[in-house]
Design a protein around this motif. Structure first.
Motif, short mmCIF file in Angstrom:
data_model
loop_
_atom_site.label_atom_id
_atom_site.label_comp_id
_atom_site.label_asym_id
_atom_site.label_seq_id
_atom_site.Cartn_x
_atom_site.Cartn_y
_atom_site.Cartn_z
N THR A 94 0.84 -1.20 0.00
CA THR A 94 0.00 0.00 0.00
C THR A 94 0.87 1.25 0.00
N GLU A 95 0.23 2.37 -0.26
CA GLU A 95 0.98 3.64 -0.34
C GLU A 95 1.45 4.08 1.04
N THR A 96 0.57 3.96 2.04
CA THR A 96 0.92 4.41 3.39
C THR A 96 0.52 3.33 4.41
N GLU A 97 1.04 3.48 5.63
CA GLU A 97 0.69 2.55 6.70
C GLU A 97 -0.80 2.64 7.04
N PHE A 98 -1.35 3.85 6.95
CA PHE A 98 -2.78 4.02 7.24
C PHE A 98 -3.64 3.28 6.21
N ASP A 99 -3.24 3.31 4.94
CA ASP A 99 -3.95 2.54 3.91
C ASP A 99 -3.89 1.05 4.24
N ALA A 100 -2.73 0.61 4.72
CA ALA A 100 -2.57 -0.81 5.10
C ALA A 100 -3.51 -1.16 6.24
N LEU A 101 -3.66 -0.22 7.19
CA LEU A 101 -4.53 -0.45 8.35
C LEU A 101 -5.98 -0.62 7.91
N LEU A 102 -6.44 0.26 7.00
CA LEU A 102 -7.83 0.16 6.52
C LEU A 102 -8.05 -1.13 5.74
N LEU A 103 -7.05 -1.48 4.90
CA LEU A 103 -7.17 -2.70 4.10
C LEU A 103 -7.20 -3.93 5.01
N GLU A 104 -6.31 -3.94 6.03
CA GLU A 104 -6.28 -5.05 6.99
C GLU A 104 -7.65 -5.21 7.65
N ASN A 105 -8.23 -4.09 8.03
CA ASN A 105 -9.53 -4.12 8.71
C ASN A 105 -10.60 -4.73 7.82
N ASN A 106 -10.62 -4.32 6.55
CA ASN A 106 -11.63 -4.83 5.62
C ASN A 106 -11.44 -6.32 5.36
N LEU A 107 -10.19 -6.77 5.24
CA LEU A 107 -9.91 -8.18 4.98
C LEU A 107 -10.30 -9.06 6.17
N ILE A 108 -10.05 -8.55 7.39
CA ILE A 108 -10.42 -9.30 8.60
C ILE A 108 -11.94 -9.47 8.64
N LYS A 109 -12.67 -8.38 8.34
CA LYS A 109 -14.14 -8.46 8.36
C LYS A 109 -14.66 -9.42 7.29
N GLU A 110 -13.98 -9.44 6.13
CA GLU A 110 -14.45 -10.28 5.03
C GLU A 110 -14.16 -11.76 5.26
N TYR A 111 -12.95 -12.08 5.76
CA TYR A 111 -12.53 -13.48 5.84
C TYR A 111 -12.62 -14.08 7.25
N GLN A 112 -12.69 -13.24 8.31
CA GLN A 112 -12.76 -13.72 9.70
C GLN A 112 -11.69 -14.78 9.97
N PRO A 113 -10.40 -14.48 9.78
CA PRO A 113 -9.36 -15.50 9.97
C PRO A 113 -9.33 -16.02 11.41
N LYS A 114 -8.94 -17.28 11.55
CA LYS A 114 -8.98 -17.97 12.84
C LYS A 114 -8.13 -17.28 13.90
N TYR A 115 -6.96 -16.76 13.50
CA TYR A 115 -6.01 -16.23 14.49
C TYR A 115 -6.09 -14.72 14.66
N ASN A 116 -7.06 -14.07 14.03
CA ASN A 116 -7.21 -12.63 14.22
C ASN A 116 -8.16 -12.33 15.36
N VAL A 117 -8.04 -11.11 15.90
CA VAL A 117 -8.97 -10.64 16.93
C VAL A 117 -10.38 -10.64 16.35
N ASN A 118 -11.34 -11.14 17.13
CA ASN A 118 -12.74 -11.11 16.71
C ASN A 118 -13.41 -9.87 17.27
N LEU A 119 -14.07 -9.12 16.41
CA LEU A 119 -14.84 -7.96 16.85
C LEU A 119 -16.25 -8.42 17.15
N LYS A 120 -16.61 -8.42 18.45
CA LYS A 120 -17.93 -8.90 18.85
C LYS A 120 -18.86 -7.70 18.99
N ASP A 121 -19.72 -7.52 18.02
CA ASP A 121 -20.63 -6.37 18.05
C ASP A 121 -21.89 -6.71 17.28
#
Length: 601
Positions: A72-99
């Motif tokens: 990504t261009e910046t670390e902040f872009d990486a952060l947003l992309l990481e967030n979207n990928l976690i929500k889409e794939y729900q990987p086993k070893y990532n933090v779960n957002l319970k909401d």
């Protein structure tokens, strides 16, 4: 070198020194973990070049067969992309957002003569949505204020221009009770109506001062034009707004358009609280719960949550106040960690909200799933006290004596964090003369654990000594003699500042005063003190009674026992009549007892 190892090593060589997102994949190509990095080469390499003490990280690395990266261009872009990928794939070893809860929003409907109302189902129809509101009461307060200030319609009629001009609609009861100005019959212009909607929009956003300024200008204009009734009506609106502002202001009203994020955590979960502040008032508040997967630090949990929450609330604040340092850069946004004053007050308030959310959550868990509640506390104690195993069996010791008289000690037992009263034990100090707490502690620890070893009973995982370094040192001597030093964890707790002492460490540990670990230690200490004091009082009382009756000439132990069995105390024996005593112990002994207590008779 295995095929997997060779593939990973070759891949690491080609990684760029740029920010981005990486994905760990298993043998089937399933995403195990998604992470962001300021430097992809360094971050991904660290998984395969370091030894991992954490079991979950170790297992993750063991399962990784491939790594994908997105630059990504910046670390902040990486952060947003990481967030979207976690929500889409729900990987086993990532933090779960319970909401899962659906929170209400305030909607300004995209229509002619817009309605303002609450909804739990935002739809993409061009309408404006403000929220979500974690507190329904706060949302209703805002809506009630708007309804008192502005006479906006509540009907769902289609107020298209042609419908109004054709006289399709007639005013309803709301018009007659002066809650609406009748736009359905063209009695209120669209321009006037939209001006009120714009003011309501500012109130929802928290910009109350701007609305008050605008109303004051209106009031002045009406007064100059001698429209005193209209001026009075506007003044009443201003008074209402000022009262609401006074109630909603929590700090300095100059603090405006600020996001506040704080985090607290236990062994299993992290709790991130978000406050939106405008003109010193909280206009939005929300707490998210995050399930830990790889023992993430508080700072890491905060880093993960900030972009997710800002995105959810459509926040454009240029200032963010945080409780912890984070490695996070957001374009054109300043990040502060306040240390004092009004800004620090906001951090403290946010943390209180996070603690409250956690306390409520834990209460529910305790009721619904007590085993999970116990397991969580045991895990937390293990982590807080740096233990090698969970302290399922705890024993706590305390000495009691008054100037060395009748020295006793108490041992209380806690199992799974709760008192096991049938396992409590009293000790009479046998080998120590005078008020020597250190020697007394040494004696009772030796007696307790030498007996458990002889009888083949289970030993505790944790011993708590009521006292500081001196008491702890004495207890350690006995454990060393029995060959148990290092096999049982032992700590001392000093009363004055609730300092926790560990063997061989002169610097005490200070646990958070709200910590569940400290509460269980305090409960065990207080229970040992209570149990020991109760035994000590009984012993003193019994000794005092016995000595008084033993002083009566011609009265032996058998008679004393007979008297105490009926009268329970020397004072009651003294109050007994001569006839009653004669019936119990005979004329001769009754005379001696009576004469002793009534020498003048």
């Amino acid at each position: 070198m295995s095929a997997k190892s060779e593939h990973i090593q070759n891949l690491l060589k080609t990684l760029p020194n740029k920010p981005g997102v990486y994905q760990h994949l298993d043998a089937e190509g399933k995403i195990l973990y998604v992470g962001k990095a300021k430097n992809l080469k360094k971050r991904v390499s660290s998984y395969f070049t370091k030894s991992h003490d954490n079991a979950r990280t170790y297992m993750l690395v063991k399962k990784v067969k491939d790594v994908r990266t997105i630059v990504t261009e910046t670390e902040f872009d990486a952060l947003l992309l990481e967030n979207n990928l976690i929500k889409e794939y729900q990987p086993k070893y990532n933090v779960n957002l319970k909401d899962d809860k659906t929170y209400p929003w305030i909607c300004i409907k995209n229509e002619r003569f817009p309605r303002i109302f609450s909804t739990r189902n935002p739809i993409k129809d061009g309408s404006e949505y403000f929220g979500p509101y974690a507190s329904v009461r706060v949302m209703r307060t805002v809506l009630d204020l708007i309804r008192q200030l502005y006479k906006l319609r509540t009907c769902n009629l289609n107020l298209a221009r042609e419908n109004i001009e054709s006289g399709k609609y007639k005013v309803c009861l709301e018009y007659h009770i002066k809650n609406c100005l009748g736009p359905c019959e063209g009695l209120e212009s669209e321009e006037e109506y939209n001006a009120d909607v714009e003011s309501a929009r500012e109130i929802i956003k928290g910009n109350i001062s701007a609305v008050i300024r605008h109303l004051k200008e209106q009031m002045q204009k009406h007064a100059e034009e001698l429209q005193f009734e209209l001026a009075q009506s506007v003044k009443e609106r201003i008074d209402l707004l000022q009262k609401y502002q006074a109630k909603s202001t929590v700090v300095n009203p100059s603090i405006t358009n600020v996001d506040v994020f704080t985090v607290m955590s236990d062994a299993e979960y992290g709790y991130v609280n978000y406050l939106k502040i405008n003109e010193g008032a909280i206009v939005q508040a929300h707490t998210v719960e995050l399930k830990k997967k790889l023992e993430e630090t508080d700072s890491e949990l905060l880093e993960l949550s900030i972009p997710e929450i800002r995105q959810r609330y459509n926040s454009t604040s240029k200032d963010i106040y945080l409780s912890h340092e984070v490695e996070l850069e957001i374009p054109e946004v300043k990040i502060h960690i306040p240390q004092r004053g009004d800004k620090k007050q906001l951090i403290d308030m946010s943390l209180r909200n996070a603690r409250y959310h956690r306390a409520e959550r834990l209460k529910n868990i305790q009721i619904v799933d007590p085993d999970r509640h116990t397991n969580r506390i045991m895990q937390q104690m293990k982590s807080d006290l740096r233990l090698s195993e969970e302290p399922r069996h705890i024993e706590c010791f305390d000495n009691s004596n008054i100037q060395g008289s009748h020295p006793v000690a108490a041992c209380v037992v806690f199992k799974d964090g709760k008192p096991a009263k049938k396992d409590y034990r009293h000790f009479n100090i046998k080998t120590v003369e005078g008020p020597d707490d250190f020697a007394s502690m040494e004696e009772i620890i030796h007696r307790r654990y030498s007996r458990l070893l002889q009888e083949g009973e289970d030993l505790p995982q944790l011993i708590i000594i009521d006292g500081g370094k001196g008491q702890l040192g004495s207890a350690l001597k006995s454990l060393e003699l029995l060959g148990l030093r290092g096999k049982i964890a032992i700590i001392g707790i000093a009363k004055r500042l609730e300092e926790i002492y560990f063997p061989g460490d002169s610097v005490p540990l200070y646990l958070d005063k709200r910590s569940e670990t400290l509460k269980i230690i305090q409960q065990a200490r207080n229970e040992a003190h209570r149990f020991g004091i109760t035994f000590h009082r009984k012993k003193r009382s019994k000794a005092a009674v016995k000595s008084k009756l033993e002083d009566i000439p011609g009265v032996g132990p058998a008679t004393i026992q007979q008297l105490l069995k009926k009268y329970k105390s020397a004072k009651r024996v003294e109050g007994a009549s001569k006839t009653e005593l004669e019936e119990l112990v005979g004329t001769s002994k009754a005379q001696k007892i009576w004469s002793y207590f009534h020498p003048d008779a």
